[in-house]
Enzyme design. Structure first.
Site, short mmCIF file in Angstrom:
data_model
loop_
_atom_site.label_atom_id
_atom_site.label_comp_id
_atom_site.label_asym_id
_atom_site.label_seq_id
_atom_site.Cartn_x
_atom_site.Cartn_y
_atom_site.Cartn_z
N CYS A 117 0.86 -1.19 0.00
CA CYS A 117 0.00 0.00 0.00
C CYS A 117 0.89 1.23 0.00
CB CYS A 117 -0.91 -0.02 1.23
SG CYS A 117 -1.95 1.44 1.39
N CYS A 133 -5.26 6.08 -3.83
CA CYS A 133 -4.53 4.81 -3.76
C CYS A 133 -3.12 5.05 -4.27
CB CYS A 133 -5.24 3.75 -4.60
SG CYS A 133 -4.34 2.17 -4.71
#
Length: 262
Positions: free
Chosen positions: A74, A197
């Protein structure tokens, strides 16, 4: 059990972060992770991150999606854990950490964190999209009228219908100008659109350069949660890109404690 936690956000991508250097967190309790990330009954977050000791790097990052499962890299979470490590006094301006996809370097100045991503060597072109892995798998697709696009419906269809149960993150992109793009992302594991993101923004920047939609090695990406920048170098003797850096703000929102059943 009383858990101390910190809530961080990077361009609207938010995370519960826990200092787990004493190994008190029950890492196999997926239900606990999903509870903590639940926006109705828990703290609320797109994911949960554990900061742990590492034998070589400054620290180790363990990342869970909000569904409770450990997941792939991530990018915004990586930027947030660097800010958290600075808060703890583990780093000052430069950091190194281990994540599920390997070793990362980072730089932090005030609340802006630049995170070095892994080299990308394979970009697969499809009929109307591109697919690449920037620590997590990403589908990148140009669309028009992104503001009114049904990201959740179409993202879910592609996530399962094209990529199966394992799935992929789905990024929808609209060009702003020569080296600037709007991006909205449907994230697997969250199973919904997120405000930003990091690995997705990185994938979009590389895909747009690879496909000729951008001609600079610095790409600006606007997400619903804010602005991110991706810098990179194109490999001269082989396919792909290296020296990839993701830059943007990462901020502490609040800290607290919560009683949970371990």
């Amino acid at each position: 059990m009383l858990l101390n936690f910190y809530k961080y956000q990077g361009t609207g991508n938010d995370f519960v972060i826990i200092d787990n250097r004493n190994q008190v967190f029950p890492k196999d309790n997926n239900g606990l992770v999903s509870f903590l990330c639940d926006r109705k009954f828990g703290i609320g977050a797109d994911g949960l991150i554990l900061l742990e000791d590492d034998d070589v790097a400054d620290f180790k990052m363990v990342y869970y999606n909000s569904d409770g499962n450990q997941s792939s890299m991530c990018g915004n979470g990586g930027r947030c854990i660097v800010a958290f490590a600075k808060h703890l006094g583990l780093v000052v301006s430069d950091a190194s950490f281990e994540a599920v996809d390997g070793h990362h370097k980072a730089r932090i100045e005030a609340d802006v964190v630049s995170l070095q991503m892994q080299e990308v060597t394979d970009i697969n072109e499809k009929s109307n999209s591109l697919f690449l892995n920037t620590g997590s798998p990403h589908h990148v697709q140009l669309v028009t009228d992104l503001k009114d696009f049904d990201v959740r419906k179409e993202g879910e269809r592609l996530r399962y219908g094209v990529y199966g149960q394992e799935g992929s993150n789905i990024n929808f992109v609209e060009n702003i100008d020569e080296n600037s793009f709007l991006v909205r992302t449907y994230e697997r594991g969250v199973e919904d659109e997120t405000l930003s993101c990091g690995t997705g923004v990185t994938a979009v920047a590389l895909a747009m350069h690879h496909s000729g939609q951008a001609n600079s090695n610095t790409i600006k990406i606007t997400t619903p949660g804010g602005l991110l920048e991706v810098r990179f170098t194109k490999n001269k003797n082989k396919e792909g890109y290296n020296e990839i850096w993701l830059t943007g703000a990462a901020q502490l929102v609040f800290k607290g404690e919560i009683y949970v059943e371990a």
